[in-house]
Design an enzyme around this catalytic site. Sequence first.
Site, mmCIF file in Angstrom:
data_model
loop_
_atom_site.group_PDB
_atom_site.id
_atom_site.type_symbol
_atom_site.label_atom_id
_atom_site.label_comp_id
_atom_site.label_asym_id
_atom_site.label_seq_id
_atom_site.Cartn_x
_atom_site.Cartn_y
_atom_site.Cartn_z
ATOM 1 N N ARG A 104 -2.730 -4.454 4.571
ATOM 2 C CA ARG A 104 -3.089 -5.177 5.791
ATOM 3 C C ARG A 104 -4.580 -5.041 6.044
ATOM 4 N NH1 ARG A 104 0.629 -7.661 9.756
ATOM 5 N NH2 ARG A 104 2.256 -8.140 8.238
ATOM 6 N N THR A 108 -8.313 -8.126 10.629
ATOM 7 C CA THR A 108 -7.544 -9.348 10.946
ATOM 8 C C THR A 108 -6.049 -9.067 11.068
ATOM 9 O OG1 THR A 108 -7.158 -9.870 8.624
ATOM 10 C CG2 THR A 108 -9.200 -10.701 9.597
ATOM 11 N N ASP A 200 6.367 11.093 1.294
ATOM 12 C CA ASP A 200 5.682 9.921 0.719
ATOM 13 C C ASP A 200 6.242 9.662 -0.683
ATOM 14 O OD1 ASP A 200 2.586 8.441 0.997
ATOM 15 O OD2 ASP A 200 3.699 8.403 -0.885
ATOM 16 N N ASP A 203 3.561 9.390 -3.572
ATOM 17 C CA ASP A 203 2.988 10.691 -3.941
ATOM 18 C C ASP A 203 3.996 11.551 -4.682
ATOM 19 O OD1 ASP A 203 0.481 10.206 -2.960
ATOM 20 O OD2 ASP A 203 0.811 11.193 -1.040
#
Length: 209
Positions: A104, A108, A200, A203
């Site tokens: 992302r 914006t 995660d 990871d």
Amino acid sequence: MSNVFVLDHPLIQHKLTYIRSKHTGTKEFRALVDEVSALMAFEITRDLPLTEITTETPVMEAQTKVLSGKKIGLVPILRAGLGMVDGILRLIPAAKVGHVGLYRDPETLQPVEYYIKLPSDIDERELIVIDPMLATGGSANDAIHSLKKRGATNIKLMCLIAAPEGVDLVQEEHPDVDIYLGALDKQLNEKGYIIPGLGDAGDRLFGTK
Ligand code: URA
């Protein structure tokens, strides 16, 4: 949640427990994700169409069934989705594999595709979008939009663990997409991690921090 399927097969649930454990190291984590992905692929392909052919057994001719040749495409979302690809390919070795990488734009807030490479005929394929963790749902939602923009009409989403927030977003934006999960967890914490989750996924798969 009519198009959300939690695959609560005992083998999937057993292996997910060890995937979740913080005491599971990289090597074992990878192997378990691979195994669970194959088991999930078994369930997700339950509705593949079959066609009858005539087969000569050593004893007689028989009408038997084979897959009717529906084309499948796997689309892992980079990078953690990569850890699930080989397990699925063991069951569907002829599947083509596309890749999507998105982030992302912090200003914006629009999704930016930093990498996308897909089979040329995605409009003719059943696509399985793969991401181990469906957290906010942002990446999966954006990836599905990217695929639809390029002509895909038949998409499933496959994740090891989801939070209700992610499921709700994908269902709102893509009610046509069936979602297959190993587990539906409680919620997201303030850092955006699924709880209890597994930490995660990228990871843990790649041994990074
Ligand atoms: N991505 C992960 O890898 N883990 C989470 O808990 C949420 C997003």
